[in-house]
Design an enzyme around this catalytic site. Structure first.
Site, short mmCIF file in Angstrom:
data_model
loop_
_atom_site.label_atom_id
_atom_site.label_comp_id
_atom_site.label_asym_id
_atom_site.label_seq_id
_atom_site.Cartn_x
_atom_site.Cartn_y
_atom_site.Cartn_z
N CYS A 1 -4.74 1.78 0.36
CA CYS A 1 -4.13 0.94 1.39
C CYS A 1 -3.90 1.65 2.72
O CYS A 1 -4.18 1.06 3.78
CB CYS A 1 -2.85 0.29 0.88
SG CYS A 1 -1.75 1.32 -0.07
N ARG B 1 -5.19 9.94 -9.57
CA ARG B 1 -3.76 10.00 -9.84
C ARG B 1 -3.48 11.02 -10.92
O ARG B 1 -4.18 11.06 -11.94
CB ARG B 1 -3.23 8.62 -10.24
CG ARG B 1 -3.39 7.62 -9.10
CD ARG B 1 -2.92 6.24 -9.43
NE ARG B 1 -3.12 5.35 -8.28
CZ ARG B 1 -2.87 4.05 -8.29
NH1 ARG B 1 -2.44 3.47 -9.39
NH2 ARG B 1 -3.08 3.33 -7.21
N GLN C 1 -10.75 1.28 -7.97
CA GLN C 1 -9.99 0.05 -7.83
C GLN C 1 -10.78 -0.99 -7.05
O GLN C 1 -11.44 -0.65 -6.06
CB GLN C 1 -8.67 0.32 -7.12
CG GLN C 1 -7.64 1.09 -7.92
CD GLN C 1 -6.31 1.14 -7.21
OE1 GLN C 1 -6.24 1.39 -6.02
NE2 GLN C 1 -5.24 0.90 -7.95
N ASP D 1 -9.94 -3.08 -4.69
CA ASP D 1 -8.73 -3.12 -3.88
C ASP D 1 -8.92 -4.02 -2.67
O ASP D 1 -9.89 -3.86 -1.92
CB ASP D 1 -8.41 -1.70 -3.41
CG ASP D 1 -6.93 -1.40 -3.43
OD1 ASP D 1 -6.15 -2.32 -3.78
OD2 ASP D 1 -6.55 -0.28 -3.10
N HIS E 1 -6.77 -5.78 0.74
CA HIS E 1 -5.56 -5.87 1.57
C HIS E 1 -5.77 -7.00 2.56
O HIS E 1 -6.77 -7.04 3.28
CB HIS E 1 -5.29 -4.53 2.26
CG HIS E 1 -4.91 -3.47 1.28
ND1 HIS E 1 -5.84 -2.64 0.71
CD2 HIS E 1 -3.72 -3.16 0.72
CE1 HIS E 1 -5.23 -1.83 -0.15
NE2 HIS E 1 -3.95 -2.12 -0.16
N LYS F 1 6.14 -7.57 -6.54
CA LYS F 1 4.78 -7.97 -6.93
C LYS F 1 4.80 -8.98 -8.07
O LYS F 1 5.75 -9.06 -8.85
CB LYS F 1 3.96 -6.75 -7.36
CG LYS F 1 4.37 -6.16 -8.71
CD LYS F 1 3.45 -5.00 -9.11
CE LYS F 1 3.90 -4.41 -10.46
NZ LYS F 1 3.07 -3.25 -10.86
N HIS G 1 -1.08 -6.79 -0.82
CA HIS G 1 -1.92 -5.87 -1.60
C HIS G 1 -2.42 -6.64 -2.83
O HIS G 1 -1.64 -7.34 -3.48
CB HIS G 1 -1.11 -4.67 -2.12
CG HIS G 1 -0.39 -3.88 -1.08
ND1 HIS G 1 -0.78 -2.61 -0.73
CD2 HIS G 1 0.72 -4.16 -0.35
CE1 HIS G 1 0.07 -2.14 0.18
NE2 HIS G 1 0.98 -3.06 0.42
#
Length: 680
Positions: A366, A395, A413, A415, A417, A498, A544
């Site tokens: 992000c 991670r 991911q 991902d 946004h 979330k 997100h």
């Protein structure tokens, strides 16, 4: 799409002052023992579970809790943990007690013992537990008048003494908490003589006979309170249920889960591996696994393109300052790999001519997407702006929690946004949730419910007003979907609440999949702006969104959901030709060429194995369409279909067979093909 199943709550009953909750249960005509819905505890008006022996000072309204509910099973399992601890100290008098909480589908208890428990020990302990259960010992709650009294009572239990001194309400400390320090004694049902006892906050079932079915499953090493710096203990796991039938179903589920374990299937089907040379939690995908992964990603890309997403790419590492700006170094440093200090230049005498700087492997995409948004001025006419990336992140998961593909250190991911105006926010969330659920269903995951993760009061940024607005908006969007919404207090990331989609697989297990987070804080931190209709500079709202969560984890979940027998459109080998004899190989190779020209992934098994062995081999490899051919098939220009469930359709004209396979793939059928389902 279906919601998670739930059991309707029981109707409240009234407990008269000075009488027990158990007597009120009996007076109400509710079952108290022997039935799967027998009442084991009650819940008071404050939401606290109470023993059936509880006597209120004033009339109280309570809700009966049955054995076949999650709360009821939890109480049964915690009581079974006490029975286990009693059995251990009966066979191993030198054993010191740790903690013994209920957990999902079972319980455990930690012990300090001179040696590791063996399978023979577990068998002997289970036998001793069965006798304790049969004896019908009473669970009797006792309140300590002071901590000193508790210390005197538990002088030989060093770990319990530590819990007494740490009576802080820590939820990880199962034995203590609340305003009282209590013990539960096991009493002889005839003489009421104390047989055994344990420091515990309860509640418990009335007698050990309320444990209808249990089993010890395994033992392992453990550490006191989960900290490797503390003493090494031995942990025994078990499970307990409201009936023998429920236990049997659970044990069958465990066996099936072991057969479906994606780590096992990954090796058997040659999909992926974890080379020691790369390090823990860093998978590599083999060619067959690469095909499945590519199909997953390609379909997702097409759907995102149709939904108006724009594709971006970002690097794997970044300067430290980016994660200072985002707040991740303050709030998420434990989940990041250590920094790489680079670019430092030294003089000949070793002094620093140019200072170096820290670079980090990115744990999330992000902040880089925010830089893309900020690269030029934005107008309200561009919003909502939907940026999407298959981005690799890293991670630092502790080695003890790394688990196959479902808990890795390096992942990709899907991902996204989304930058919107405040006015667009609710509509975008609504359409986004629909998009997510429909796409999950396209992969065959269509049984789900929603979870709302809210602010951790000790770990958040931004104003309470923004958090309240974001949380309320997400809750209303989730409720409007018609799905069950389960609270997750304190489970939000530091920057916003979330919604997560909790998916149930073929075995009924729940996995967290897609997440949608509403964030008012990152646009502020990165000074993101757009020009409004009146020319003013305004902050966008940030959403997100990850649909798979990570490709790796999604791959692992799908592998177990389908037991390795992926839908034909995802299968690495969609069809295989199996000749009766070598003479039939050229014919099947011609059929295979016809299929390849239509985009089908097909092979011909020309190995030296006999036909029956080839069928077994290809069935074990989960190939969905097996095409058999012998003399009669060749003469007729046909093939015979063989399927994984051992059904067969003979004499299918080859052109018809090709069309049937191509049509099945084009329709993206998630069911496995069978003689009953395939139309020829």
């Amino acid at each position: 799409m279906t919601a998670v199943a739930s059991i309707a709550p029981a109707a409240p009953i009234r407990v008269a002052a000075g009488t027990t909750a158990g007597s009120a249960v009996r007076d109400a005509g509710l079952p108290s023992r022997g039935a799967t819905d027998a009442i084991v505890v009650v819940r008071d008006a404050e939401g606290r579970l109470r023993d059936l022996s509880w006597i209120p000072d004033a009339d109280a309204e309570v809700t009966p809790v049955a054995a076949d509910t999650e709360d009821g099973r939890s109480v049964i399992r915690h009581s079974a943990a006490h029975v286990l601890a009693q059995a251990v100290q009966g066979l191993f008098p030198e054993a010191k007690l740790g903690i013994g909480p209920p957990i999902t589908d079972g319980f455990y208890y930690d012990f300090e013992v001179p040696r590791a428990f063996t399978p023979e020990d577990l068998a002997a302990l289970e036998k001793r537990m069965q006798k304790i259960v049969k004896d019908g010992q009473l669970f009797d709650r006792r309140v300590y008048s002071s901590n000193d009294e508790a210390r005197e009572d538990l002088a030989d239990e060093p770990y319990k003494l530590e819990l007494i001194d740490d009576k802080s309400g820590d939820p990880d400390v199962m034995e203590v908490g609340g305003t009282e320090l209590t013990a539960y004694d096991n009493l002889n049902p005839r003489t009421r003589e104390r047989i055994w006892g344990d420091l515990c906050r309860g509640p418990h079932i009335p007698t050990t006979k309320y444990i209808p079915a249990f089993k010890l499953t395994r033992s392992s090493a453990a550490y006191w309170r989960g900290n490797q710096a503390n003493a090494s203990l031995q942990r025994i796991y078990g499970t307990a249920w409201e009936s023998q039938e429920a236990l049997d179903r659970h044990l069958e589920l465990i066996e099936e889960a072991q057969r479906r374990d994606h780590r096992k299937l990954g090796v058997e089907l040659d999909l992926f591996s974890f080379p020691d040379e790369l390090g823990s939690g860093l998978p590599v995908f083999h060619p067959k696994g690469g095909i499945i992964r590519r199909e997953l990603e390609d379909y997702s890309r097409r759907k995102h393109e149709q939904a108006g997403y724009e594709f971006v790419n970002t690097p794997h590492i970044t300067k430290e300052h980016l994660y200072i700006t985002s707040g991740h170094l303050e709030w998420y440093a434990d989940g990041m790999f250590p920094p790489m200090h680079v670019d430092e230049e030294l003089n000949d005498d070793g002094t620093v001519r140019k200072p170096g700087q820290n670079y980090y492997l990115k744990p999330m995409n992000c902040p880089m997407h925010h830089l893309i948004y900020r690269a030029r001025g934005r107008s309200y006419r561009e919003l909502p702006l939907r940026l999407f990336e298959f981005g690799s992140v890293y991670r630092y998961e502790k080695s003890g929690v790394v688990h196959g593909l479902t808990r890795v250190r390096g992942m990709t991911q899907d991902d996204a946004h989304i930058y919107t105006t405040r006015e667009q926010m609710r509509g975008e969330l609504t359409s986004l949730l629909t998009f997510v659920l429909e796409l999950l269903a396209d992969y065959g995951l269509d049984d789900y419910y929603l979870e709302l993760s809210t602010k951790d009061p000790d770990k958040y940024v931004g104003s309470d007003e923004d958090w309240e607005e974001a949380t309320t908006t997400l809750r209303e969007v989730a409720e409007a979907s018609g799905l069950d919404l389960v609270p997750d207090p304190g489970g939000a990331a530091f920057y916003g609440p979330k919604i997560s989609v909790q998916v149930k697989d073929a075995l009924g297990r729940t996995w967290q999949m897609s997440t949608i987070q509403l964030d008012f804080n990152m646009p502020e931190r990165f000074e993101l702006e757009y020009t409004g209709p009146d020319g003013s500079r305004q902050r966008p709202v940030l959403i997100h969104r990850a649909l798979f969560g990570s490709i790796e984890r999604f791959f692992g979940v799908l592998t177990e959901h389908y037991a390795g027998a992926f839908p034909v459109w995802l299968a690495p080998v969609q069809a295989v030709g199996i000749p009766v004899a070598d003479a039939h190989v050229p014919y099947l190779e011609d059929v295979a060429a016809q299929l390849k020209s239509r985009g089908v992934r097909v092979e011909v098994d020309a190995s030296d194995d006999r036909m029956a062995k080839k069928i077994v081999n290809q069935t074990n490899q989960k190939v969905p369409f097996m095409l058999l051919a012998g003399d009669r098939d060749v003469e007729a220009g046909a093939v015979s279909f063989r399927f994984g469930d051992r059904t067969q359709v003979n004499g299918v004209p080859r052109d018809v067979a090709v069309e049937a396979i191509v049509d099945w793939i084009a329709r993206r059928e998630n069911a496995a093909p069978t003689a009953e389902l395939v139309t020829v």
